[in-house]
Design an enzyme around this catalytic site. Structure first.
Site, PDB file in Angstrom:
ATOM      1  N   ALA A  46      -4.712   5.259 -13.396  1.00  0.00           N
ATOM      2  CA  ALA A  46      -6.162   5.101 -13.523  1.00  0.00           C
ATOM      3  C   ALA A  46      -6.688   5.512 -14.889  1.00  0.00           C
ATOM      4  O   ALA A  46      -7.696   4.977 -15.366  1.00  0.00           O
ATOM      5  CB  ALA A  46      -6.864   5.904 -12.434  1.00  0.00           C
ATOM      6  N   GLN A 125      -0.187   1.387 -11.363  1.00  0.00           N
ATOM      7  CA  GLN A 125      -0.767   1.891 -10.122  1.00  0.00           C
ATOM      8  C   GLN A 125      -2.200   1.395  -9.969  1.00  0.00           C
ATOM      9  O   GLN A 125      -2.832   1.652  -8.958  1.00  0.00           O
ATOM     10  CB  GLN A 125      -0.746   3.426 -10.134  1.00  0.00           C
ATOM     11  CG  GLN A 125       0.659   4.011 -10.210  1.00  0.00           C
ATOM     12  CD  GLN A 125       0.643   5.510 -10.477  1.00  0.00           C
ATOM     13  OE1 GLN A 125       0.288   5.949 -11.571  1.00  0.00           O
ATOM     14  NE2 GLN A 125       1.020   6.280  -9.487  1.00  0.00           N
ATOM     15  N   ASP A 128      -6.988  -3.081 -10.783  1.00  0.00           N
ATOM     16  CA  ASP A 128      -8.127  -3.753 -11.419  1.00  0.00           C
ATOM     17  C   ASP A 128      -7.765  -5.024 -12.189  1.00  0.00           C
ATOM     18  O   ASP A 128      -8.653  -5.725 -12.677  1.00  0.00           O
ATOM     19  CB  ASP A 128      -8.871  -2.769 -12.341  1.00  0.00           C
ATOM     20  CG  ASP A 128      -7.961  -2.095 -13.370  1.00  0.00           C
ATOM     21  OD1 ASP A 128      -6.996  -2.751 -13.841  1.00  0.00           O
ATOM     22  OD2 ASP A 128      -8.211  -0.920 -13.700  1.00  0.00           O
ATOM     23  N   HIS A 145       0.438  -0.822  -6.257  1.00  0.00           N
ATOM     24  CA  HIS A 145      -0.592  -0.528  -5.258  1.00  0.00           C
ATOM     25  C   HIS A 145      -1.486  -1.737  -4.965  1.00  0.00           C
ATOM     26  O   HIS A 145      -2.561  -1.594  -4.401  1.00  0.00           O
ATOM     27  CB  HIS A 145      -1.433   0.681  -5.689  1.00  0.00           C
ATOM     28  CG  HIS A 145      -0.635   1.959  -5.731  1.00  0.00           C
ATOM     29  ND1 HIS A 145      -0.999   3.062  -6.467  1.00  0.00           N
ATOM     30  CD2 HIS A 145       0.525   2.298  -5.110  1.00  0.00           C
ATOM     31  CE1 HIS A 145      -0.091   4.021  -6.302  1.00  0.00           C
ATOM     32  NE2 HIS A 145       0.836   3.580  -5.495  1.00  0.00           N
TER      33      HIS A 145
END
Ligand code: ZN
Length: 272
Positions: A46, A125, A128, A145
């Protein structure tokens, strides 16, 4: 194999997110390793998307750090069992800043590695799709993910663009169900407590076994099995460079740890 996570206590209390912290030679060393590498595996979390306006989950200003209840919307058991949790999840999806987000210099630096022909795999991970939007070849991107840009029916596996589902939410359905079978629909992401797609994580670990440099960027490296890419690469003899805003759970495997802003550090790593 299911997605689990462990909390990190280091770093969060220090308020050092944007502090550049590494020995003067470390960035030069890491840059030389990147320049010499032939088969690079990049693992992103992230932290690489925060400079695109997408909040992370576990950092000092993370969504779950500030509101632990919100984590339920990403936990499979709660999502399937509780219509209130699903309604909250649909509202969150509708309001997500990710729809308007654009790649930042950190994403673009990884595209440079691909242009140089040395990107073996990009394990992310993140959900987006900013790596693909930045220009990374989708066939090199392993989304361990899943992706928020597609939905999937929990019952019949019907998969469709998330935009179609969000239209139904906008039109007044707070928890739209599958139009084919009436089943519960969620984003095509791997929630906590949900099995990973075995082929994806196996491809990631296999790439780690074959790389000569592993670059982990923007991940706390506390979510497994994705974080196992780091020790796998190390065991295979690869150099390990970790770039993050705070210390990670895997720093002991790193040849160099660079603490600081990813959108500043990653372009410096691939320069030249
Ligand atoms: Zn269905």
């Amino acid at each position: 194999m299911t997605r689990v996570h462990r909390r990190l206590s280091t770093g969060n209390q220090l308020g050092q997110t944007q502090l550049m912290a590494f020995a003067a030679d470390d960035i030069g060393l890491a840059r030389a390793w990147v320049a010499a590498a032939r088969r690079v595996v990049v693992l992103t979390g992230a932290g690489i998307s925060t400079d695109s306006g997408i909040a992370d989950f576990r950092g000092p200003n993370g969504l779950w750090t500030k509101d632990p209840e919100a984590e339920k919307t990403s936990t499979l058991h709660h999502y399937l069992a509780d219509p209130q949790v699903r309604q909250r999840a649909w509202r969150n999806r509708l309001a997500s800043p990710a729809w308007d987000a654009v790649p930042n210099p950190g994403h673009l630096a990884i595209v440079e590695l691909q242009r140089h022909g040395k990107l073996l795999a990009l394990v992310t991970q993140n959900i987006d799709e900013l790596h693909q939007r930045a220009g990374n070849d989708p066939s090199l991107v392993l989304e361990v993910h899943g992706t928020m840009r597609w939905s999937r029916c929990w019952e019949c596996d019907d998969r469709r663009p998330m935009s179609e589902m969000l239209e139904r939410v906008r039109a007044g359905d707070p928890d739209p169900s599958c139009e084919h079978c009436g089943g519960i629909v969620k984003s095509d992401t791997v929630s906590f407590g949900q099995a990973l797609v075995p082929e994806v994580i196996e491809a990631a670990l296999s790439a780690a076994d074959r790389c000569d440099l592993l670059l982990a960027a923007g991940s706390t490296l506390s979510v497994f099995p994705a974080a196992n890419v780091v020790p796998r690469a190390k065991a295979a003899g690869a150099r390990v460079v970790i770039v993050n805003g705070e210390p990670t759970a895997m720093d002991r495997f790193a040849d160099v740890v660079l603490l600081g802003s990813l959108s500043e550090l990653l372009p410096r790593l691939v320069a030249g």
